[in-house]
Scaffold this motif. Structure first.
Motif, PDB file in Angstrom:
ATOM      1  N   UNK A  69       0.830  -1.204   0.000  1.00 56.91           N
ATOM      2  CA  UNK A  69       0.000   0.000   0.000  1.00 56.91           C
ATOM      3  C   UNK A  69       0.870   1.262   0.000  1.00 56.91           C
ATOM      4  N   UNK A  70       1.868   1.294   0.851  1.00 55.82           N
ATOM      5  CA  UNK A  70       2.745   2.467   0.921  1.00 55.82           C
ATOM      6  C   UNK A  70       3.480   2.677  -0.395  1.00 55.82           C
ATOM      7  N   UNK A  71       3.951   1.593  -0.996  1.00 58.41           N
ATOM      8  CA  UNK A  71       4.688   1.713  -2.258  1.00 58.41           C
ATOM      9  C   UNK A  71       3.790   2.231  -3.377  1.00 58.41           C
ATOM     10  N   UNK A  72       2.542   1.777  -3.416  1.00 58.29           N
ATOM     11  CA  UNK A  72       1.628   2.268  -4.446  1.00 58.29           C
ATOM     12  C   UNK A  72       1.286   3.737  -4.218  1.00 58.29           C
ATOM     13  N   UNK A  73       1.086   4.117  -2.957  1.00 55.44           N
ATOM     14  CA  UNK A  73       0.853   5.534  -2.659  1.00 55.44           C
ATOM     15  C   UNK A  73       2.040   6.361  -3.137  1.00 55.44           C
ATOM     16  N   UNK A  74       3.240   5.878  -2.834  1.00 53.96           N
ATOM     17  CA  UNK A  74       4.444   6.617  -3.200  1.00 53.96           C
ATOM     18  C   UNK A  74       4.643   6.751  -4.686  1.00 53.96           C
ATOM     19  N   UNK A  75       4.452   5.668  -5.438  1.00 51.27           N
ATOM     20  CA  UNK A  75       4.714   5.750  -6.880  1.00 51.27           C
ATOM     21  C   UNK A  75       3.648   6.593  -7.578  1.00 51.27           C
ATOM     22  N   UNK A  76       2.405   6.514  -7.123  1.00 50.26           N
ATOM     23  CA  UNK A  76       1.359   7.352  -7.702  1.00 50.26           C
ATOM     24  C   UNK A  76       1.603   8.817  -7.378  1.00 50.26           C
ATOM     25  N   UNK A  77       2.086   9.059  -6.170  1.00 54.90           N
ATOM     26  CA  UNK A  77       2.419  10.436  -5.774  1.00 54.90           C
ATOM     27  C   UNK A  77       3.564  10.971  -6.649  1.00 54.90           C
TER      28      UNK A  77
END
Length: 386
Positions: A69-77
């Motif tokens: 979840x954190x990685x997806x938030x980060x890459x989308x950001x």
């Protein structure tokens, strides 16, 4: 699947990978358990996962952690995408962001995060690439171009480009090689196109094509580390050569006969036991096992699993391959060495070490291909006996 549901699927796959499951295996496992997902859904989920792998350190920084979840938030950001519509908890979308997740961190300032590389390999990039190190590291964080090799034994580049356009596949010529077309739109239609089914094209990176194009014309040519056989097929397209393909693991060449038949080409497979007796060859191409650092944007998992110990093992393997290939090369023939690596230790150092061990040989050609919008990072060098 909704865009949010695709994000949830990517998070699930990334969490599976955190347990040590390789990316391709995790993707396959998810696809088998998600029969409802169409081809576009699977492609989109795959893109999300690979975007994370290309920018894992940046994604972890911007997402505040290493969970899926954190990685997806980060890459989308990092991509400047509005998170709220995707993380809304509706249907199969991820739950809404917490207050902590909704607060974007400061931009990173350390080189490892900005370059998205393991700490230990940054000095090697700097030593190998000099002023180009940062540009290459940045290029490895983006998606690679999709290029095809036109089988000029059957069709012209112009005719293929026109046929592909009629099939909804737009292309442009590629400066790296005259046989290369880079796909700009409709790449997912390639494998069902008449051009592909009739053997007029093969998927192949433009720099890889250029490596083969740099070889001299010859009667007997050997692709020593053939893998799937893409370079052997490119050799065979010349028509004036008898082409042989060898790989220490013949299973890698299992599709080569069907591909050669489709291309109207003849490639003779040679086992390791048969190799010495099949020579000598006028040209021997050794596309040696390597770090793959020049193609990490295609296989981004590799840059996070690669180790200094493995690099040392590979350089020893590369030396052995060069020495054996020299014995298979005709007296007036050309021995060609190639890697899809950007590291000096796998490229120029191996060429210098070969010449030091074999003073009766000389280097007659060398070229580097940098990672850019045209193709992957490659190195090649040609040797001849004095």
């Amino acid at each position: 699947m909704t865009p949010g549901a695709r994000i949830s699927a990517a998070i699930e796959i990334l969490n599976t990978m955190a347990d040590g499951v390789p990316a391709e295996q995790a993707l396959t496992r998810w696809a088998r358990g998600s029969r409802y997902a169409g081809s576009k859904d699977r492609a989109a989920v795959r893109d999300h996962v690979f975007d994370v792998l290309r920018q894992r350190r940046l994604a972890a920084h911007l997402g505040g952690g290493d969970t899926g979840r954190a990685l997806m938030i980060g890459v989308l950001r990092a991509q400047g995408i509005d998170l709220a519509p995707l993380f809304n908890g509706q249907g199969h979308a991820p739950l809404p962001l917490s207050d902590a997740e909704a607060t974007a961190p400061n931009a990173p300032s350390d080189m490892a995060t900005l370059w998205n590389l393991p700490d230990w390999i940054i000095p090697l990039f700097q030593a190998s690439l000099g002023a180009d190190a940062e540009a290459v590291a940045q290029a490895l964080q983006s998606r690679a171009p999709i290029s095809v090799r036109v089988n000029t034994a059957q069709a012209t580049v112009a005719d293929v480009a026109e046929a592909l356009a009629e099939a909804g596949i737009e292309t442009r010529t590629n400066d790296l090689c005259t046989t290369a077309l880079t796909v700009t739109e409709g790449e997912r239609k390639l494998r069902n196109s008449d051009s592909y089914l009739h053997g007029d094209i093969e998927l192949q990176d433009a720099a890889s094509q250029a490596v083969v194009a740099s070889l001299p014309d010859a009667e007997r040519m050997l692709d020593y580390c053939a893998g799937g056989g893409g370079k052997a097929l490119a050799m065979a397209a010349r028509r004036d050569a008898t082409v042989f393909a060898h790989d220490i693991d013949p299973r890698r060449m299992v599709d080569l006969p069907a591909r050669a038949d489709r291309a109207g080409a003849t490639v003779r497979q040679v086992t390791t036991d048969e190799l010495d007796g099949a020579g000598p060859f006028d040209v021997v191409l050794c596309d040696a096992p390597c770090s793959g650092s020049g193609s990490w944007r295609r296989s981004p998992e590799g840059k996070w699993t690669f180790t200094a110990g493995r690099l040392e093992e590979l350089t020893q393997i590369q030396d052995k391959i060069l020495d054996h290939s020299a014995t298979l090369t005709a007296k007036s023939g050309t021995l060609a060495y190639a890697t899809c690596s950007v590291l000096h230790s796998e490229n120029e150092d191996r060429a210098a070490a070969f010449l030091a061990r074999n003073p009766d040989w000389t280097q007659v050609f060398t070229k580097r291909f940098q990672v850019d919008a045209h193709g992957d990072g490659f190195f090649t060098a040609h040797f001849k006996r004095r």
